[in-house]
Design a protein around this motif. Structure first.
Motif, PDB file in Angstrom:
ATOM      1  N   TYR A  96     -32.719  29.122   0.351  1.00 24.28           N
ATOM      2  CA  TYR A  96     -34.153  28.915   0.107  1.00 24.28           C
ATOM      3  C   TYR A  96     -34.531  27.445   0.213  1.00 24.28           C
ATOM      4  O   TYR A  96     -35.517  27.085   0.871  1.00 24.28           O
ATOM      5  CB  TYR A  96     -34.535  29.464  -1.270  1.00 24.28           C
ATOM      6  N   TYR A  97     -33.761  26.578  -0.443  1.00 21.77           N
ATOM      7  CA  TYR A  97     -34.118  25.156  -0.412  1.00 21.77           C
ATOM      8  C   TYR A  97     -33.945  24.560   0.983  1.00 21.77           C
ATOM      9  O   TYR A  97     -34.681  23.647   1.370  1.00 21.77           O
ATOM     10  CB  TYR A  97     -33.326  24.388  -1.474  1.00 21.77           C
ATOM     11  N   ARG A  98     -33.020  25.069   1.762  1.00 25.64           N
ATOM     12  CA  ARG A  98     -32.896  24.593   3.146  1.00 25.64           C
ATOM     13  C   ARG A  98     -34.128  25.005   3.956  1.00 25.64           C
ATOM     14  O   ARG A  98     -34.614  24.235   4.785  1.00 25.64           O
ATOM     15  CB  ARG A  98     -31.618  25.135   3.785  1.00 25.64           C
ATOM     16  N   ARG A  99     -34.638  26.205   3.711  1.00 27.00           N
ATOM     17  CA  ARG A  99     -35.860  26.631   4.389  1.00 27.00           C
ATOM     18  C   ARG A  99     -37.048  25.780   3.989  1.00 27.00           C
ATOM     19  O   ARG A  99     -38.038  25.694   4.727  1.00 27.00           O
ATOM     20  CB  ARG A  99     -36.183  28.099   4.049  1.00 27.00           C
ATOM     21  N   SER A 100     -36.956  25.154   2.824  1.00 26.10           N
ATOM     22  CA  SER A 100     -38.090  24.427   2.265  1.00 26.10           C
ATOM     23  C   SER A 100     -38.063  22.933   2.551  1.00 26.10           C
ATOM     24  O   SER A 100     -38.960  22.201   2.092  1.00 26.10           O
ATOM     25  CB  SER A 100     -38.130  24.647   0.744  1.00 26.10           C
ATOM     26  N   LEU A 101     -37.061  22.444   3.272  1.00 27.47           N
ATOM     27  CA  LEU A 101     -36.977  21.009   3.562  1.00 27.47           C
ATOM     28  C   LEU A 101     -38.216  20.528   4.306  1.00 27.47           C
ATOM     29  O   LEU A 101     -38.744  21.214   5.195  1.00 27.47           O
ATOM     30  CB  LEU A 101     -35.728  20.714   4.392  1.00 27.47           C
ATOM     31  N   LEU A 102     -38.669  19.357   3.956  1.00 29.80           N
ATOM     32  CA  LEU A 102     -39.801  18.734   4.644  1.00 29.80           C
ATOM     33  C   LEU A 102     -39.337  18.192   5.992  1.00 29.80           C
ATOM     34  O   LEU A 102     -38.131  18.028   6.225  1.00 29.80           O
ATOM     35  CB  LEU A 102     -40.364  17.604   3.774  1.00 29.80           C
ATOM     36  N   PRO A 103     -40.258  17.883   6.896  1.00 27.31           N
ATOM     37  CA  PRO A 103     -39.859  17.362   8.213  1.00 27.31           C
ATOM     38  C   PRO A 103     -38.970  16.130   8.156  1.00 27.31           C
ATOM     39  O   PRO A 103     -38.153  15.908   9.055  1.00 27.31           O
ATOM     40  CB  PRO A 103     -41.207  17.061   8.883  1.00 27.31           C
ATOM     41  N   ASP A 104     -39.092  15.311   7.087  1.00 25.41           N
ATOM     42  CA  ASP A 104     -38.275  14.105   6.999  1.00 25.41           C
ATOM     43  C   ASP A 104     -36.925  14.351   6.331  1.00 25.41           C
ATOM     44  O   ASP A 104     -36.171  13.408   6.052  1.00 25.41           O
ATOM     45  CB  ASP A 104     -39.034  12.992   6.266  1.00 25.41           C
ATOM     46  N   GLY A 105     -36.599  15.612   6.046  1.00 17.74           N
ATOM     47  CA  GLY A 105     -35.306  15.930   5.451  1.00 17.74           C
ATOM     48  C   GLY A 105     -35.283  15.906   3.944  1.00 17.74           C
ATOM     49  O   GLY A 105     -34.257  16.220   3.332  1.00 17.74           O
ATOM     50  N   ARG A 106     -36.384  15.544   3.317  1.00 15.17           N
ATOM     51  CA  ARG A 106     -36.460  15.546   1.867  1.00 15.17           C
ATOM     52  C   ARG A 106     -37.010  16.886   1.374  1.00 15.17           C
ATOM     53  O   ARG A 106     -37.391  17.754   2.154  1.00 15.17           O
ATOM     54  CB  ARG A 106     -37.343  14.391   1.372  1.00 15.17           C
TER      55      ARG A 106
END
Length: 478
Positions: free
Chosen positions: A341-351
């Motif tokens: 889930y958190y990998r799906r939620s990463l922002l474009p800058d990787g944060r």
């Protein structure tokens, strides 16, 4: 002719060099030991107050502050305040063998005993002066104590204070009755504040009501207000700022030092709450805080009901720690869903965003006038609305543990010991030694609340780091 000029130039440079101080020469360990003693003496007698330490001091010692401005007689529990300074002294003693370092750590421990509340823990700020003590319900003041009796776990305050007391108690072979009794009193009262579902509040002043918090799973509220309700939140089940993760570390350390199973059980119950607090799909993560219904809830005006990308990483690391400590695989069984889930939620800058909207998973931010928004264009600067991702490290540790045929070995306790005398250790020791001023203080440029412009300051973070480096050189062995 060229050769004669070269010879004359060499003689001239040699003569000039002879008149200059030798700054590049590595000092001896004996010289470093003398400087270490001077450092400890200066910080104990001139910077701190009877073992109380804050965060920063102006170089001339006319001003001092923790999270806020403070008096000379006061200390701060939140790192890098008094507990962190005490740990630095203790580590310096282990590395160098210098007894004055241990004595300095004991002094900090006794300051914290004098600042212990009747509820068992500590507040953010404490004062050892007669005038400043009137507000708080300090145990040692008995009937003359003030009324503020709220123990706080926020920002690792009570946890770090108790950790230091336990470490000093252990270093003294449990022979200091005052420190030992304060530890036992604290642990007893802190465990009494744990909710029956295993959770912890941000702050407390009375024991938790038995069976008032049934072990129910977290769920999404039907609706939630976009406007801050201006209600008290200190009793919420709180992950914010790593509160419960720090409590687990503290309880596991107490179990190691005192061989008490009830404190290990307290840590295990916290892990059980962490499992209950994981939201179901489509967002199998964690919130910063929950209300009694186990719904994500508001805290401060910039902390909405949401899934958090920040504290959730600390929760996952704590679950891995509990598996290493207990061998119970239930603590890590749901981590794959959370990591995905958190990998799906990463922002474009990787944060990761600090907050994700419930159900939609859209990142949430606040504008500078504290309006909830989907835009990150005008965020306040005092709070991290975007956080770094440690998912790779968490996932790597999960895979390492999940591939084991049997339960992992319980982590061994790391003890700081004298290091080997290498060129790097000597060079680093010399560097921090050369950075001392004539008083044996480390001074740098920084900011303080009483002045807008940079000024020379004494920062206790720098102190702790440099003290360790210097002590390592002093105690290093061939």
């Amino acid at each position: 002719m060229k050769r004669m000029v070269a010879v004359l130039l060499t003689l001239l440079l040699t003569a000039v060099a002879a008149t200059l101080p030798i700054v590049a020469q590595t000092p001896s360990q004996q010289e470093a030991a003398a400087s270490l003693s001077a450092v400890v003496n200066f910080y104990r007698s001139e910077v701190g107050y009877q073992g109380a330490y804050l965060w920063k001091y102006s170089a001339d010692l006319s001003h001092q502050e923790g999270e806020g401005t403070a008096t000379k007689t006061s200390g701060w529990t939140q790192p890098p305040g008094a507990p962190s300074v005490g740990e630095a002294f203790l580590k310096a003693w282990r590395l160098s063998g210098k007894t004055e370092c241990l004595e300095a750590a004991v002094e900090v421990a006794h300051a914290l005993v004098r600042a212990q509340l009747k509820s068992g823990g500590w507040s953010s700020h404490f004062d050892l002066g007669a005038e400043g003590r009137r507000r708080y319900a300090y145990r040692v003041d008995g009937d003359e104590a003030g009324r503020d009796n709220r123990t706080t776990f926020d920002d690792n305050k009570t946890q770090s204070a108790l950790m230091l007391l336990m470490h000093v108690d252990e270093a003294l072979d449990f022979q200091d009755a005052t420190i030992h009794e304060a530890v036992q009193f604290s642990l007893q009262h802190i465990l009494a504040a744990q909710y029956s579902n295993g959770a912890w509040p941000q702050q407390y002043d009375t024991p938790a009501a038995p069976e008032a918090s049934p072990p129910i799973r977290a769920s999404y509220p039907e609706t939630w207000s976009r406007t801050h309700p201006k209600q008290k939140y200190i009793g919420h089940y709180t992950f914010n700022d790593g509160n419960m993760s720090h409590i687990v570390d503290m309880l596991l350390e107490a179990g190691r030092i005192y061989h008490r199973d009830d404190w290990i059980q307290g840590a295990r119950r916290t892990g059980e709450f962490m499992l209950l607090a994981q939201l179901p799909e489509p967002q199998p993560g964690w919130a910063q805080q929950y209300n009694a219904e186990m719904h994500p809830a508001w805290a401060r005006k910039f902390e909405p009901p949401a899934i958090t990308g920040g504290e959730a990483q600390g929760v996952m690391r704590t679950l891995l720690t509990l598996y290493r400590f207990t061998g119970e695989k239930r603590f890590i069984q749901t981590l794959p869903q959370a990591l995905a889930y958190y990998r799906r939620s990463l922002l474009p800058d990787g944060r990761l965003a600090r907050f994700y909207e419930l159900r939609t998973n859209r990142p949430l931010y606040f504008s500078r006038d504290y309006q909830l928004t989907y835009s990150d264009a005008d965020m306040p600067t005092h709070y991290a609305f975007k956080v770094g991702s440690g998912l790779d490290r968490i996932e790597a540790e999960y895979h390492e543990l999940s591939l084991l045929d049997s339960a992992p070995e319980r982590p061994s306790h790391r003890v700081d010991r004298p290091v080997r005398l290498t060129k790097k250790v000597a060079e680093r020791g010399a560097a921090v030694l050369m950075a001392l001023d004539e008083r044996a203080a480390w001074v740098e440029s920084g900011h303080m609340k009483h002045q807008n412009d940079p000024l020379p300051i004494i920062d206790m973070r720098t102190f702790a780091r440099n003290l360790e480096t210097l002590a390592a050189f002093v105690g290093a062995r061939d």
